[in-house]
Scaffold this active site. Structure first.
Site, mmCIF file in Angstrom:
data_model
loop_
_atom_site.group_PDB
_atom_site.id
_atom_site.type_symbol
_atom_site.label_atom_id
_atom_site.label_comp_id
_atom_site.label_asym_id
_atom_site.label_seq_id
_atom_site.Cartn_x
_atom_site.Cartn_y
_atom_site.Cartn_z
ATOM 1 N N ASP A 27 -10.874 21.699 -13.789
ATOM 2 C CA ASP A 27 -10.007 22.132 -14.497
ATOM 3 C C ASP A 27 -9.124 23.304 -13.466
ATOM 4 O O ASP A 27 -9.655 23.863 -12.689
ATOM 5 C CB ASP A 27 -10.631 23.503 -15.249
ATOM 6 C CG ASP A 27 -9.590 24.417 -16.205
ATOM 7 O OD1 ASP A 27 -8.475 24.130 -15.923
ATOM 8 O OD2 ASP A 27 -10.210 25.056 -16.920
ATOM 9 N N VAL A 28 -7.994 22.632 -13.405
ATOM 10 C CA VAL A 28 -6.944 23.212 -12.437
ATOM 11 C C VAL A 28 -6.553 24.592 -12.469
ATOM 12 O O VAL A 28 -5.896 24.993 -11.623
ATOM 13 C CB VAL A 28 -5.832 22.266 -11.948
ATOM 14 C CG1 VAL A 28 -6.274 20.830 -11.650
ATOM 15 C CG2 VAL A 28 -5.194 22.015 -13.394
ATOM 16 N N ASN A 49 0.552 17.412 -11.791
ATOM 17 C CA ASN A 49 1.089 16.824 -13.336
ATOM 18 C C ASN A 49 0.258 17.788 -14.432
ATOM 19 O O ASN A 49 0.695 17.571 -15.498
ATOM 20 C CB ASN A 49 0.558 15.531 -13.189
ATOM 21 C CG ASN A 49 0.950 14.796 -14.606
ATOM 22 O OD1 ASN A 49 2.018 14.834 -15.135
ATOM 23 N ND2 ASN A 49 -0.195 14.536 -15.201
ATOM 24 N N TYR A 60 5.661 27.111 -22.373
ATOM 25 C CA TYR A 60 5.625 26.030 -21.731
ATOM 26 C C TYR A 60 6.910 25.857 -20.966
ATOM 27 O O TYR A 60 7.075 25.789 -19.756
ATOM 28 C CB TYR A 60 5.789 24.729 -22.795
ATOM 29 C CG TYR A 60 5.822 23.353 -22.211
ATOM 30 C CD1 TYR A 60 4.671 22.761 -21.415
ATOM 31 C CD2 TYR A 60 7.151 22.495 -22.198
ATOM 32 C CE1 TYR A 60 4.866 21.545 -20.907
ATOM 33 C CE2 TYR A 60 7.052 21.454 -21.495
ATOM 34 C CZ TYR A 60 6.095 20.837 -21.176
ATOM 35 O OH TYR A 60 6.279 19.468 -20.339
#
Length: 279
Positions: A72-73, A99, A163
């Protein structure tokens, strides 16, 4: 895989080692595939172990040099493990493509604060943490960092507040890093992707955090994942600062720069007449 194992690779990225976050599926998977086909060894990443294993198996079956790391980045310790996977498998690191991210389909007034934060964390810390862990190795190799942003970061988009904010943040982060780290020789670039065909199972977050399908996008406006990946890889090869994908993206840049009131009028008009486009 060691340095010796990379010696036989060919192509514009021969001998290079890349990490592509969120590469178990979608644009990330196709970017990883194209980097492999261009000679790079690639470390795949994702949170879904089964899907990640399938992607790795497919690339290995095609004869490519790949490793993988479930991570999990948004967790810095997990990002350290991701970078360690690259170093342990291939010896060094040349390319990072951030990404992985979560998108949304929800208006700001309806969003639960925790959902807004989840989307922001995935887009901001999901880029910052892998880079922070990888930076010493990228400085050593005078490598390349590409942040995957969106055309919606250029002028905002209704039902995409968190976002859009997150994607705009990484674009400004890239600019700052170019200034701070100019003497290191590391390339920092941003790709603003446009509407892209998605895997059937792809979901975004609703206002309450529940996964929902992506808002309607006319197929004629969409590029394939392979087309987008090709543009991303070309961007990395040319070490470009910014790439805006699609005619729509270029139009947004033009209108936002020179005719911002016209741009806002178009968006408000489409909200009234094409509400399903956002919902």
């Amino acid at each position: 895989m060691s340095e010796v194992g990379l010696a036989g690779s060919s192509g514009p990225f021969a001998g290079k080692v890349a990490i592509v976050t969120g590469s178990e599926s979608g644009i990330g998977r196709e970017t990883a595939r194209l980097l492999c086909e261009s000679g790079a060894a690639v470390v795949l990443n994702g949170r879904n172990a089964e899907r990640l294993a399938q992607t790795r198996a497919a690339l290995e079956a095609a004869g490519h040099a790949v490793a993988s790391c479930v991570a999990d980045v948004t967790d810095y310790a997990a990002c350290e493990q991701l970078v360690s996977t690259a170093i342990d498998a291939f010896g060094w690191l040349d390319i990072l493509v951030t990404n992985a991210s979560i998108s949304q389909r929800a208006y700001f007034a309806d969003m639960q604060p925790a959902v807004f934060r989840q989307v922001m964390d995935s887009n901001v810390y999901g880029s910052v943490f892998p880079l922070k862990a990888a930076l010493p190795h990228l400085i050593k190799s005078k490598g390349s960092v590409t942040f995957i942003s969106s055309i919606s970061a250029l002028n905002g988009m209704p039902s995409g507040s968190a976002y859009c904010a997150g994607k705009a943040a990484v674009a400004n982060l890239a600019h700052t890093l170019r200034l701070e780290l100019a003497e290191t020789g590391v390339h920092f670039g941003v790709v603003h992707i446009g509407f892209t065909q998605n895997d059937p199972e792809k979901r975004v977050l609703a206002a309450n955090g529940q996964p929902v399908s992506i808002a309607h996008r006319p197929p004629r406006w969409q590029k394939s994942q392979a087309e987008v990946a090709s543009i991303i890889v070309r961007h990395i090869q040319r070490r470009r600062q910014r790439t805006v994908i699609s005619a729509l993206g270029q139009l947004i840049v033009l209108v936002h720069t020179y005719f911002p009131r016209l741009g806002d009028w178009v968006v408000r008009t489409t909200m009234r007449r094409m509400r399903h486009f956002y919902e």
